[in-house]
Design a protein around this motif. Sequence first.
Motif, PDB file in Angstrom:
ATOM      1  N   VAL A  15       1.097  -1.220   0.036  1.00 39.47           N
ATOM      2  CA  VAL A  15       0.051   0.116  -0.075  1.00 39.47           C
ATOM      3  C   VAL A  15       0.854   1.154  -0.047  1.00 39.47           C
ATOM      4  CG1 VAL A  15      -1.612   1.300   1.441  1.00 39.47           C
ATOM      5  CG2 VAL A  15      -1.799  -0.983   1.178  1.00 39.47           C
ATOM      6  N   ARG A  16       1.900   1.172   0.768  1.00 39.40           N
ATOM      7  CA  ARG A  16       2.753   2.323   0.966  1.00 39.40           C
ATOM      8  C   ARG A  16       3.666   2.573  -0.654  1.00 39.40           C
ATOM      9  NH1 ARG A  16       6.500   0.445   4.378  1.00 39.40           N
ATOM     10  NH2 ARG A  16       5.009   1.055   6.029  1.00 39.40           N
ATOM     11  N   GLN A  17       3.659   1.298  -1.287  1.00 44.27           N
ATOM     12  CA  GLN A  17       4.536   1.841  -2.568  1.00 44.27           C
ATOM     13  C   GLN A  17       3.542   2.181  -3.488  1.00 44.27           C
ATOM     14  OE1 GLN A  17       5.787  -2.204  -3.792  1.00 44.27           O
ATOM     15  NE2 GLN A  17       7.801  -2.329  -2.512  1.00 44.27           N
ATOM     16  N   ARG A  18       2.074   1.839  -3.310  1.00 43.07           N
ATOM     17  CA  ARG A  18       1.067   2.285  -4.160  1.00 43.07           C
ATOM     18  C   ARG A  18       1.102   3.716  -3.989  1.00 43.07           C
ATOM     19  NH1 ARG A  18      -3.789  -1.331  -5.641  1.00 43.07           N
ATOM     20  NH2 ARG A  18      -2.685  -3.359  -6.335  1.00 43.07           N
ATOM     21  N   VAL A  19       0.974   4.333  -2.711  1.00 46.29           N
ATOM     22  CA  VAL A  19       0.932   5.647  -2.534  1.00 46.29           C
ATOM     23  C   VAL A  19       1.930   6.356  -2.807  1.00 46.29           C
ATOM     24  CG1 VAL A  19       0.418   7.334  -0.649  1.00 46.29           C
ATOM     25  CG2 VAL A  19      -0.815   5.344  -0.516  1.00 46.29           C
ATOM     26  N   VAL A  20       3.026   5.958  -2.805  1.00 50.26           N
ATOM     27  CA  VAL A  20       4.149   6.686  -3.066  1.00 50.26           C
ATOM     28  C   VAL A  20       4.452   6.941  -4.703  1.00 50.26           C
ATOM     29  CG1 VAL A  20       6.661   6.694  -3.151  1.00 50.26           C
ATOM     30  CG2 VAL A  20       5.749   6.386  -1.197  1.00 50.26           C
ATOM     31  N   ALA A  34       1.925   6.738  -6.914  1.00 51.23           N
ATOM     32  CA  ALA A  34       0.811   7.720  -7.415  1.00 51.23           C
ATOM     33  C   ALA A  34       1.203   9.089  -7.142  1.00 51.23           C
ATOM     34  CB  ALA A  34      -0.614   7.419  -6.721  1.00 51.23           C
ATOM     35  N   PHE A  35       1.778   9.454  -5.950  1.00 50.33           N
ATOM     36  CA  PHE A  35       2.315  10.520  -5.695  1.00 50.33           C
ATOM     37  C   PHE A  35       3.359  11.185  -6.567  1.00 50.33           C
ATOM     38  CE2 PHE A  35       5.599  13.319  -3.420  1.00 50.33           C
ATOM     39  CZ  PHE A  35       4.683  14.538  -3.136  1.00 50.33           C
ATOM     40  N   GLN A  77       5.105  14.276 -11.357  1.00 50.78           N
ATOM     41  CA  GLN A  77       5.950  14.053 -12.773  1.00 50.78           C
ATOM     42  C   GLN A  77       4.903  14.889 -13.911  1.00 50.78           C
ATOM     43  OE1 GLN A  77       6.502  10.180 -13.890  1.00 50.78           O
ATOM     44  NE2 GLN A  77       8.858  10.424 -14.495  1.00 50.78           N
ATOM     45  N   LYS A  78       3.631  14.797 -13.561  1.00 49.40           N
ATOM     46  CA  LYS A  78       2.725  15.280 -14.309  1.00 49.40           C
ATOM     47  C   LYS A  78       2.730  16.883 -14.247  1.00 49.40           C
ATOM     48  CE  LYS A  78      -0.970  11.870 -14.324  1.00 49.40           C
ATOM     49  NZ  LYS A  78      -2.235  11.451 -14.182  1.00 49.40           N
ATOM     50  N   ILE A  79       2.803  17.366 -13.015  1.00 42.92           N
ATOM     51  CA  ILE A  79       2.883  18.963 -12.571  1.00 42.92           C
ATOM     52  C   ILE A  79       4.161  19.324 -13.156  1.00 42.92           C
ATOM     53  CG2 ILE A  79       3.395  20.570 -10.588  1.00 42.92           C
ATOM     54  CD1 ILE A  79       1.502  18.438  -9.104  1.00 42.92           C
ATOM     55  N   VAL A  80       5.348  18.557 -12.862  1.00 49.23           N
ATOM     56  CA  VAL A  80       6.817  19.202 -13.615  1.00 49.23           C
ATOM     57  C   VAL A  80       6.549  19.349 -15.117  1.00 49.23           C
ATOM     58  CG1 VAL A  80       9.134  18.388 -13.863  1.00 49.23           C
ATOM     59  CG2 VAL A  80       7.959  18.223 -11.852  1.00 49.23           C
ATOM     60  N   LYS A  81       5.791  18.077 -15.758  1.00 48.65           N
ATOM     61  CA  LYS A  81       5.890  18.168 -17.341  1.00 48.65           C
ATOM     62  C   LYS A  81       4.873  19.435 -17.828  1.00 48.65           C
ATOM     63  CE  LYS A  81       5.292  14.147 -19.013  1.00 48.65           C
ATOM     64  NZ  LYS A  81       4.763  12.941 -19.607  1.00 48.65           N
TER      65      LYS A  81
END
Length: 116
Positions: free
Chosen positions: A86-91, A93-94, A99-103
């Motif tokens: 679950v921790r991996q999934r959250v990280v 997704a974050f 990445q989208k914001i930087v792009k």
Amino acid sequence: MKDTRVTFKRRHAYSTKSNVLKVVKTPGGRLVGAYKSKNRAGPKCGDCKNSLPGVKHLSSFSYKNTHKRERTVSRAYGGSRCAKCVRQRVVRAFLIEEQKIVKQMMIEKQSKKAAK
């Protein structure tokens, strides 16, 4: 010498995994056979396939008679995924959102440069 033999109670005469007897001595001194239930594997994490801590290991049929708190863990993806996954999934997704914001910022910067 005393007789230590015990017979099956049910009409199933073969020594299989589902037909195991444990010899038990009653308070009256008789030896009787008690049927052993099989050990259950319990639920596994869908991602890493490890056993889920905090969830009872029962047969799939007997889960319906247990409380919800015994079947799940109070977390997102409670009785389905382990905490590490679950921790991996959250990280993940974050980081994808970042990445989208930087792009988007790079595109805006390029468009400002082209406008000048």
